[in-house]
Structure formats: C-alpha cells, structure tokens
Scaffold this active site. Structure first.
Site, PDB file in Angstrom:
ATOM      1  N   GLU A   1       4.410  -6.302   1.840  1.00 37.80           N
ATOM      2  CA  GLU A   1       4.111  -6.887   0.524  1.00 37.80           C
ATOM      3  C   GLU A   1       3.673  -5.775  -0.420  1.00 37.80           C
ATOM      4  O   GLU A   1       2.540  -5.719  -0.865  1.00 37.80           O
ATOM      5  CB  GLU A   1       3.087  -8.022   0.625  1.00 37.80           C
ATOM      6  CG  GLU A   1       1.904  -7.696   1.473  1.00 37.80           C
ATOM      7  CD  GLU A   1       0.941  -8.864   1.658  1.00 37.80           C
ATOM      8  OE1 GLU A   1       1.410 -10.006   1.855  1.00 37.80           O
ATOM      9  OE2 GLU A   1      -0.263  -8.628   1.627  1.00 37.80           O
TER      10      GLU A   1
ATOM     11  N   ARG B   1      -6.203   2.635 -14.861  1.00 39.54           N
ATOM     12  CA  ARG B   1      -6.314   3.420 -13.630  1.00 39.54           C
ATOM     13  C   ARG B   1      -7.046   4.758 -13.801  1.00 39.54           C
ATOM     14  O   ARG B   1      -7.891   5.096 -12.975  1.00 39.54           O
ATOM     15  CB  ARG B   1      -4.929   3.632 -12.984  1.00 39.54           C
ATOM     16  CG  ARG B   1      -4.242   2.318 -12.594  1.00 39.54           C
ATOM     17  CD  ARG B   1      -2.999   2.522 -11.745  1.00 39.54           C
ATOM     18  NE  ARG B   1      -3.352   3.034 -10.446  1.00 39.54           N
ATOM     19  CZ  ARG B   1      -3.292   4.301 -10.091  1.00 39.54           C
ATOM     20  NH1 ARG B   1      -2.841   5.212 -10.922  1.00 39.54           N
ATOM     21  NH2 ARG B   1      -3.672   4.670  -8.890  1.00 39.54           N
TER      22      ARG B   1
ATOM     23  N   GLY C   1       3.486  -3.656  -3.784  1.00 45.03           N
ATOM     24  CA  GLY C   1       3.473  -3.856  -5.227  1.00 45.03           C
ATOM     25  C   GLY C   1       3.819  -2.542  -5.909  1.00 45.03           C
ATOM     26  O   GLY C   1       4.874  -2.360  -6.497  1.00 45.03           O
ATOM     27  N   ARG C   2       2.910  -1.583  -5.745  1.00 49.32           N
ATOM     28  CA  ARG C   2       3.000  -0.310  -6.453  1.00 49.32           C
ATOM     29  C   ARG C   2       4.366   0.370  -6.343  1.00 49.32           C
ATOM     30  O   ARG C   2       4.956   0.755  -7.350  1.00 49.32           O
ATOM     31  CB  ARG C   2       1.939   0.641  -5.893  1.00 49.32           C
ATOM     32  CG  ARG C   2       1.756   1.916  -6.691  1.00 49.32           C
ATOM     33  CD  ARG C   2       0.733   2.821  -5.994  1.00 49.32           C
ATOM     34  NE  ARG C   2      -0.428   2.089  -5.569  1.00 49.32           N
ATOM     35  CZ  ARG C   2      -1.504   1.858  -6.310  1.00 49.32           C
ATOM     36  NH1 ARG C   2      -1.569   2.335  -7.524  1.00 49.32           N
ATOM     37  NH2 ARG C   2      -2.512   1.164  -5.831  1.00 49.32           N
TER      38      ARG C   2
ATOM     39  N   CYS D   1     -15.010   2.028 -27.140  1.00 41.99           N
ATOM     40  CA  CYS D   1     -16.335   2.646 -27.205  1.00 41.99           C
ATOM     41  C   CYS D   1     -16.884   2.763 -25.799  1.00 41.99           C
ATOM     42  O   CYS D   1     -17.819   2.048 -25.415  1.00 41.99           O
ATOM     43  CB  CYS D   1     -17.261   1.838 -28.083  1.00 41.99           C
ATOM     44  SG  CYS D   1     -16.696   1.808 -29.775  1.00 41.99           S
ATOM     45  N   GLU D   2     -16.294   3.627 -25.051  1.00 41.71           N
ATOM     46  CA  GLU D   2     -16.576   3.773 -23.623  1.00 41.71           C
ATOM     47  C   GLU D   2     -16.025   5.150 -23.271  1.00 41.71           C
ATOM     48  O   GLU D   2     -14.823   5.378 -23.410  1.00 41.71           O
ATOM     49  CB  GLU D   2     -15.863   2.627 -22.895  1.00 41.71           C
ATOM     50  CG  GLU D   2     -15.649   2.813 -21.428  1.00 41.71           C
ATOM     51  CD  GLU D   2     -16.937   2.995 -20.675  1.00 41.71           C
ATOM     52  OE1 GLU D   2     -17.146   4.129 -20.217  1.00 41.71           O
ATOM     53  OE2 GLU D   2     -17.725   2.049 -20.551  1.00 41.71           O
TER      54      GLU D   2
ATOM     55  N   TYR E   1     -10.265   4.821 -11.497  1.00 40.63           N
ATOM     56  CA  TYR E   1     -10.168   5.609 -10.255  1.00 40.63           C
ATOM     57  C   TYR E   1     -10.093   7.109 -10.516  1.00 40.63           C
ATOM     58  O   TYR E   1      -9.871   7.881  -9.583  1.00 40.63           O
ATOM     59  CB  TYR E   1      -8.910   5.245  -9.466  1.00 40.63           C
ATOM     60  CG  TYR E   1      -8.639   3.786  -9.246  1.00 40.63           C
ATOM     61  CD1 TYR E   1      -9.502   3.005  -8.466  1.00 40.63           C
ATOM     62  CD2 TYR E   1      -7.497   3.193  -9.754  1.00 40.63           C
ATOM     63  CE1 TYR E   1      -9.220   1.675  -8.241  1.00 40.63           C
ATOM     64  CE2 TYR E   1      -7.209   1.855  -9.522  1.00 40.63           C
ATOM     65  CZ  TYR E   1      -8.078   1.101  -8.770  1.00 40.63           C
ATOM     66  OH  TYR E   1      -7.797  -0.209  -8.545  1.00 40.63           O
TER      67      TYR E   1
ATOM     68  N   GLY F   1       0.772  -1.232   0.000  1.00 39.12           N
ATOM     69  CA  GLY F   1       0.000   0.000   0.000  1.00 39.12           C
ATOM     70  C   GLY F   1       0.803   1.283   0.000  1.00 39.12           C
ATOM     71  O   GLY F   1       0.216   2.362  -0.016  1.00 39.12           O
TER      72      GLY F   1
HETATM   73  C1  LIG Z   1      -2.770  -5.553  -3.916  1.00 37.93           C
HETATM   74  C2  LIG Z   1      -2.186  -6.125  -2.687  1.00 37.93           C
HETATM   75  C3  LIG Z   1      -0.932  -5.719  -2.242  1.00 37.93           C
HETATM   76  C4  LIG Z   1      -0.118  -4.653  -2.927  1.00 37.93           C
HETATM   77  O1  LIG Z   1      -0.692  -3.409  -2.866  1.00 37.93           O
HETATM   78  P1  LIG Z   1       0.127  -2.129  -3.403  1.00 37.93           P
HETATM   79  O2  LIG Z   1      -0.829  -1.020  -3.175  1.00 37.93           O
HETATM   80  O3  LIG Z   1       0.417  -2.372  -4.827  1.00 37.93           O
HETATM   81  O4  LIG Z   1       1.366  -2.035  -2.583  1.00 37.93           O
HETATM   82  C5  LIG Z   1      -0.415  -6.321  -1.125  1.00 37.93           C
HETATM   83  N1  LIG Z   1      -1.088  -7.275  -0.464  1.00 37.93           N
HETATM   84  C6  LIG Z   1      -2.297  -7.721  -0.865  1.00 37.93           C
HETATM   85  C7  LIG Z   1      -2.971  -8.789  -0.112  1.00 37.93           C
HETATM   86  C8  LIG Z   1      -2.886  -7.144  -1.980  1.00 37.93           C
HETATM   87  O5  LIG Z   1      -4.085  -7.565  -2.371  1.00 37.93           O
END
Ligand SMILES: *Cc1c(COP(=O)(O)O)cnc(C)c1O
Length: 419
Positions: free
Chosen positions: A272, A310, A274-275, A341-342, A314, A230
C-alpha cells in the site's frame, strides 16, 4: 543519481503559469501510470499481487482514477477517504480500510462498501462486532515492537502507536474465528520513506514467517499478506530510487521458500505505497514574490507551508529548479520561504541558487505525495490549486484553489451581521 526533470518544456510550463497563475501543484498522469505499471510488473511473479494506493498521499479522485485504470486499489483510513475511493469508482475488496483510533461510523461505512477491514487493535474486534458487525474476512496490523528497527518518519515500532503485538494477533485470530470469521489476512507497516530495499525484503521475510506461525499454531492459512507502504523516493539528486525489480525478485524468492514451500496455499501479497506512486510525478510551481536581504538572503514565494509542509515538519529536502536559470552560475545562497508567520515556513535553507528576482518561477520537485494533501489553514493561508497534465498533453484543473469564502465556510453566519 536522479536527474530532476520536468514532464514538459519550459515554454509549455510558462503557458500553464499564464493560464492558471501560481502557485499550483502539477501532476503528470503519464509518469504516474508508467510507474504504476512498472511496480505491478516487478511483482507480477507473485500470485494476484495488488497495490492499494495510500489515498492520504494524494487524495484527489482524478489521481485515484488514473491509478485504478492501471490496476491499483486504494488504502483508506478515514470516512472522507472511503468516499473518495468510491467517487473514483473503486469497489469492495479494491479498498482496504486501515485506520487507527477508529470511530464507529467509519467502520459502518467500510462494511457498507465491502472494503477489506484491517484492525489496528485487539479491542477493535468486539467494537466492530457490536457496531458494524464482523465481515467474513479480516486482518490485523502487526507491530513487531523491539524485533525490528524503524526509521525517522514512523519511528521505532516499539514506540509507534500502530498495530498489535504477536500474542494479541494470535488471540485476535482465535477470537474472530470463534465469532464466525472464516478468512484472514495479515498486515504491517513499519517504515516510511525508506530507499534501502533490504528493509522491505526483511519485512517480507518477517511477514511470511508470521504466516507460517499462524498456520502452525492455529491451522489458519491467511489469504493475503499486506506488506504496507513506505517505499521511499530520491528527493535528493544524488540519491537513487529503490530497485523495484530487485525487490520483486527477492520477495518472490522468499515467497517460494516460506509460503509455497511450506504448503501455505497462495495468499495474495499486497503493498500500500503512497509516496512512490505519485511523489516524483508532482511539482509545486510557485513565483518569487519578494527578495529580502538582511543577515541572510531570502527568496519569498507565493506558496507557503500550507502547500507543502514536509520541509517544515521533517526538515525534508525538496529540490528546486529556477525556471530558465539552470545554466546561470549557482553563486548565491538563499533561504526560500513562504509567507506564514512561522519561522519554520522555509522550503529550503542555505540553498545554492542563481541570482533570483521578483517574478522568477521556481519549481519545487517531488511534491506529488504528502504535498498538497498535508495542507492546512493556519494563519489564514489558503491551499493552492491542483493541475493534471493528462495523457493527451492537455492540462486540467483537478482542484481549485481555496478562497476566503472556503475559509469562513465553517463559521456561523456572522460575516455581514456581527456574531
Ligand atoms: C501512510 C500510509 C501508507 C503509505 O505510506 P507511504 O510512505 O506514502 O508509502 C500506507 N499504509 C498506511 C497504513 C499508511 O498510514
């Protein structure tokens, strides 16, 4: 302020466009690796800190491999993601399986490869026991409900479908222990794309206190505390990135107070993300296909929301650089659109840009996470290719673009003979 830069010169990018054709997502391996190293260094004061890259952000084995080489594991939430992590060479506890509404075969696969299993609900404990059997270490995803405020992408914890209540968490640990589970961890993920570091510090405090309560009530010392992902990124040039070193120091301070100071052993702290791992190191490179002038000015691209959802989903901001025109006056205002077409299929609305023409190359920034990955085939749109700018400066295609044959691949054989 965050300067929106490219990892290569305009000329090199033009060469890549000439070789591969637009649209494509380009990832910068060096940037990804340096950033991963920085995150791990920022948290190095915590025992055995681990980052499990959230595979859903950029599910490409070449990116997983680059991150793995820097010491990151993988956070998976589906069978294909587990297979991807395996494909990239990750094994056992380098993989966390955090899913929800989980089917039986996914638990079986997670057990088979020895992934850390993180349960989303109390009912999954007997389900797992009956289907794949229980592992010797297990965790639950904690949802603090009204005790915490969320933000836009995940929403308020109380309204979120994820995780278990505190009472359920304690009941789950007791039940699992009765069924022979000996080792435990806790997990939470309550925020996404947040750039205020204090949210994460509050989450760390909440989870360290939870570990204390688990010890006081059940005598259980957890072996890991997964604070989820997150961490946001500065999509807008006027935003600043999260100060990882500050976050690491504060987490360490709280750990010393609530964990070490209370004799709770030395559980591993995990993230964990991602972004923040790949997001700023990916660009969607696309060409202007048509300029349209009606009630507003439109720049129609050869990419569409199948390549980057995105903004449509969002209302997210993504910075756009018109290649070779950044010194021209930004005296026009465009809606930058795709071909779906959106009417939501817009990368930008009312964006000040210089005069654009057919054939101009636009670089859309920060598409390295939740970009290509979110793509879909609505309206018969085919997803773009992915390219990797490797450490040695070479460019490798790490996924080809979809073709019409891919689009028809799931139909019965009726293309030549009418169905
Ligand atoms: C999507 C997700 C993440 C990663 O979220 P980011 O905002 O990309 O850091 C981590 N853990 C779980 C369980 C997720 O579903």
């Amino acid at each position: 302020m965050t300067e929106k830069k490219l990892p290569l010169s305009d000329d090199k990018l033009r060469d890549i466009v000439k070789t591969f054709g637009t649209p494509f997502h380009l990832y910068d391996e060096r940037g990804i690796r340096q950033n991963a190293r920085r995150l791990l260094a920022a948290f190095a004061g915590l025992p055995d800190f681990k980052e499990y890259f959230a595979v859903k952000a950029a599910p490409n084995p070449f990116l997983l491999r680059a991150l793995h080489a820097e010491g990151a594991g993988a956070d998976c939430s589906s069978l294909p993601e587990l297979l991807l992590a395996e494909m990239a060479g990750l094994r056992g506890h380098e993989i966390v399986f955090t899913s929800n509404d989980t089917p039986e075969e996914e638990y079986r696969k997670a057990m088979e490869i020895g992934a850390l299993i993180n349960l989303d609900d109390l009912s999954h404990l007997p389900f797992l026991r009956e289907t794949a059997g229980l592992p010797d270490i297990i965790s639950f995803r904690y949802n603090p409900g009204p005790l915490r405020q969320g933000n836009a992408i995940i929403g308020n914890p109380q309204e979120a479908k994820y995780g278990v209540t505190k009472e359920q968490l304690f009941a789950g640990f007791e039940q699992a222990r009765l069924w022979g589970v000996k080792r435990f961890g806790v997990h939470t993920m309550i925020i996404s794309n947040e750039i205020n570091p204090d949210y994460f510090i509050d989450t760390a405090r909440m989870m360290f206190e939870l570990a204390g309560e688990l010890f006081d009530t059940l005598g259980i010392r957890v072996e890991f505390i997964n604070l989820g992902g997150g961490i946001g990124i500065p999509y807008r040039p006027e935003e600043d990135p999260v100060d990882l070193e500050y976050l690491g120091r504060e987490t360490e301070r709280l750990y010393a107070e609530h964990i070490t100071g209370r004799g709770l052993g030395s559980p591993r702290v995990a993230l964990e993300c991602g972004r923040m791992m790949t997001g700023p190191f990916g660009w969607l490179v696309t060409s202007v296909r048509h300029i349209k002038d009606i009630y507003k000015q439109y720049a129609g691209l050869d990419a569409c929301m199948a390549d980057l959802m995105r903004p449509a989903l969002y209302g997210a901001y993504h910075h756009i650089t018109p290649l070779g025109k950044t010194t021209a006056p930004y005296d026009r205002v465009y809606d930058v659109t795709g071909s779906l077409c959106e009417n939501n299929d817009k990368f930008a609305i009312d964006r000040p840009l210089p005069l654009l023409e057919r054939g101009d190359i636009l670089v859309i920034h920060d598409t390295g996470a939740h970009g290509h990955a979110m793509g879909f085939n609505y309206n018969g749109k085919l997803r773009s290719k992915e390219l990797l700018l490797e450490m040695n400066g070479e460019v490798k295609q790490i996924r080809r673009a979809e073709t019409v044959d891919d689009y028809f691949a799931t139909l019965p054989e009726c293309r030549l003979n009418p169905c």
